[in-house]
Design an enzyme around this catalytic site. Structure first.
Site, PDB file in Angstrom:
ATOM      1  N   LEU A  20      49.355  30.795  61.658  1.00 11.99           N
ATOM      2  CA  LEU A  20      50.110  30.507  60.439  1.00 11.99           C
ATOM      3  C   LEU A  20      51.402  29.760  60.742  1.00 11.99           C
ATOM      4  O   LEU A  20      51.774  28.827  60.031  1.00 11.99           O
ATOM      5  CB  LEU A  20      50.416  31.812  59.696  1.00 11.99           C
ATOM      6  CG  LEU A  20      49.266  32.408  58.885  1.00 11.99           C
ATOM      7  CD1 LEU A  20      49.566  33.862  58.527  1.00 11.99           C
ATOM      8  CD2 LEU A  20      49.025  31.599  57.610  1.00 11.99           C
ATOM      9  N   ASP A  39      58.064  29.756  70.249  1.00 11.81           N
ATOM     10  CA  ASP A  39      56.991  30.642  70.682  1.00 11.81           C
ATOM     11  C   ASP A  39      57.393  31.246  72.026  1.00 11.81           C
ATOM     12  O   ASP A  39      58.315  30.752  72.682  1.00 11.81           O
ATOM     13  CB  ASP A  39      55.667  29.883  70.815  1.00 11.81           C
ATOM     14  CG  ASP A  39      54.456  30.775  70.584  1.00 11.81           C
ATOM     15  OD1 ASP A  39      53.960  30.814  69.442  1.00 11.81           O
ATOM     16  OD2 ASP A  39      54.034  31.458  71.541  1.00 11.81           O
ATOM     17  N   ASN A  92      58.428  33.753  61.060  1.00 12.39           N
ATOM     18  CA  ASN A  92      56.989  34.025  61.106  1.00 12.39           C
ATOM     19  C   ASN A  92      56.554  34.861  62.302  1.00 12.39           C
ATOM     20  O   ASN A  92      55.490  35.493  62.252  1.00 12.39           O
ATOM     21  CB  ASN A  92      56.245  32.678  61.136  1.00 12.39           C
ATOM     22  CG  ASN A  92      54.771  32.845  61.413  1.00 12.39           C
ATOM     23  OD1 ASN A  92      53.997  33.237  60.544  1.00 12.39           O
ATOM     24  ND2 ASN A  92      54.353  32.572  62.644  1.00 12.39           N
ATOM     25  N   TYR A 158      53.986  48.090  61.432  1.00 13.68           N
ATOM     26  CA  TYR A 158      53.866  46.771  60.794  1.00 13.68           C
ATOM     27  C   TYR A 158      54.175  46.847  59.298  1.00 13.68           C
ATOM     28  O   TYR A 158      54.924  46.015  58.764  1.00 13.68           O
ATOM     29  CB  TYR A 158      52.454  46.256  61.031  1.00 13.68           C
ATOM     30  CG  TYR A 158      52.155  44.894  60.461  1.00 13.68           C
ATOM     31  CD1 TYR A 158      52.676  43.747  61.034  1.00 13.68           C
ATOM     32  CD2 TYR A 158      51.314  44.756  59.351  1.00 13.68           C
ATOM     33  CE1 TYR A 158      52.383  42.489  60.520  1.00 13.68           C
ATOM     34  CE2 TYR A 158      51.013  43.508  58.833  1.00 13.68           C
ATOM     35  CZ  TYR A 158      51.548  42.380  59.416  1.00 13.68           C
ATOM     36  OH  TYR A 158      51.260  41.139  58.904  1.00 13.68           O
ATOM     37  N   LYS A 162      57.281  44.974  57.374  1.00 12.04           N
ATOM     38  CA  LYS A 162      57.052  44.002  56.315  1.00 12.04           C
ATOM     39  C   LYS A 162      57.635  44.461  54.980  1.00 12.04           C
ATOM     40  O   LYS A 162      58.103  43.627  54.185  1.00 12.04           O
ATOM     41  CB  LYS A 162      55.552  43.719  56.184  1.00 12.04           C
ATOM     42  CG  LYS A 162      54.958  42.971  57.376  1.00 12.04           C
ATOM     43  CD  LYS A 162      55.643  41.649  57.652  1.00 12.04           C
ATOM     44  CE  LYS A 162      54.890  40.787  58.665  1.00 12.04           C
ATOM     45  NZ  LYS A 162      55.605  39.535  58.969  1.00 12.04           N
ATOM     46  N   THR A 192      42.859  34.779  60.524  1.00 13.45           N
ATOM     47  CA  THR A 192      43.611  34.760  61.779  1.00 13.45           C
ATOM     48  C   THR A 192      42.989  35.768  62.735  1.00 13.45           C
ATOM     49  O   THR A 192      42.031  36.466  62.400  1.00 13.45           O
ATOM     50  CB  THR A 192      45.085  35.137  61.538  1.00 13.45           C
ATOM     51  OG1 THR A 192      45.141  36.488  61.045  1.00 13.45           O
ATOM     52  CG2 THR A 192      45.738  34.197  60.527  1.00 13.45           C
TER      53      THR A 192
END
Length: 305
Positions: A20, A39, A92, A158, A162, A192
């Site tokens: 993404l 990254d 991201n 997670y 979020k 993904t």
């Protein structure tokens, strides 16, 4: 149809070596923005930069694991050094360490919170400082998840991260409004490595990898598609066309885009003088608790399954 032109703007996209994040970086560059690709994998970052420049865009790499303030400062500095400014931040970067509550270790929890929640905070703080100094506004795009909106089995860390990101988007939209900095959370749903682990979706993700398109019941009914299907939302939110949009959670995937509601009271009851435990037990089934809210991400509706 408005033209989305980001010429002259500079963006940082964390975790954009693949998936993404790479799709967001490509979309921003395709609309004229210069992009810092971030990254932890140097090869992935360099390949991402190469793919963007070969497509006619402008990009540089900054290889650093996000989470701490030093990494956030490096990303902002890279944008300023390479492009003279920073206008757009997309947070991201992410990892998974899925386990049920009683098996999740402190390390599992802390790693995900650091990469998702803390990194969103540190990167947004550094970007906000720079954007306020520039005095020309800006855009923060925070990447959320359906897990943060509804919870998800095995994803304590997670889902918590979020959910926190969605709340930060609402809070920062108020704090940064006078600086003309918009802040929104996006809620992407795409094929993904993570969604491939879902048994119901795995065959379709595999088929997509082999060049077969996703069926309409997934693209429309489930709002599930490719990373590229999610990418258009980012340059839109970074554009002048979205200057009035802030503090929102916006879902996108496949052929679908949607606005998520914010948590709100849906039913209330009152007792003169306050509630006793017994009165709550008596009233719950027929008043405020008559229709409890659902939890978890609904399973995809697969024909014939």
């Amino acid at each position: 149809m408005p033209t989305i032109d980001l010429t002259g703007k500079a963006a940082v996209v964390t975790g954009s070596g693949r998936g993404l994040g790479l799709a967001y970086a490509h979309a921003l560059a395709a609309h004229g923005a210069s992009v810092v690709v971030n990254d932890i994998d140097e090869d992935a970052a360099e390949q991402a930069v190469k793919s963007i420049t070969e497509a006619g865009g402008t990009a540089v790499a900054e290889v650093v694991p996000v989470g701490g303030a030093e990494a956030a400062d490096r990303l902002v500095s890279r944008a300023v050094e390479a492009f003279g400014r920073l206008d757009v931040l997309v947070t991201n970067a992410g990892i998974l360490r899925d386990k049920v509550l009683w098996k999740m270790t402190d390390e599992d929890f802390d790693a995900v919170i650091t990469t998702h929640l803390r990194a969103t905070f540190t990167c947004a703080r550094a970007a906000a400082v720079r954007m306020r100094e520039q005095g020309e506004g800006g855009t923060l795009v925070l990447v959320g998840s359906p897990a943060g909106q509804r919870g998800n089995f095995g994803q304590t860390n997670y889902a918590a991260a979020k959910a926190g990101i969605a709340s930060m988007a609402r809070t920062w939209s108020m704090e940064l409004s006078r600086a003309s900095i918009t802040v929104n959370a996006i809620v992407p749903v795409a094929a993904t490595a993570m969604t491939e682990t879902m048994p119901a979706l795995a065959p379709y993700v595999d088929a997509l990898r082999n060049g077969r398109p996703l069926p309409d019941f997934l693209r429309k009914g489930e709002g599930f598609g490719t990373p590229e299907d999610c990418a258009a939302l980012v340059p839109f939110l970074a554009s002048d066309a979205a200057r009035g949009i802030t503090g929102q959670c916006i879902g996108i995937g496949g052929d679908k885009v949607a606005l998520w509601s914010h948590p709100q009271e849906i039913r209330a009851a009152y007792a003169d003088g306050g509630w006793t435990s017994g009165a709550l037990a008596d009233a719950w089934p027929t008043s405020i608790g008559a229709e409890p809210q659902t939890v978890g991400i609904p399973a995809p509706k697969i024909p014939g399954a």
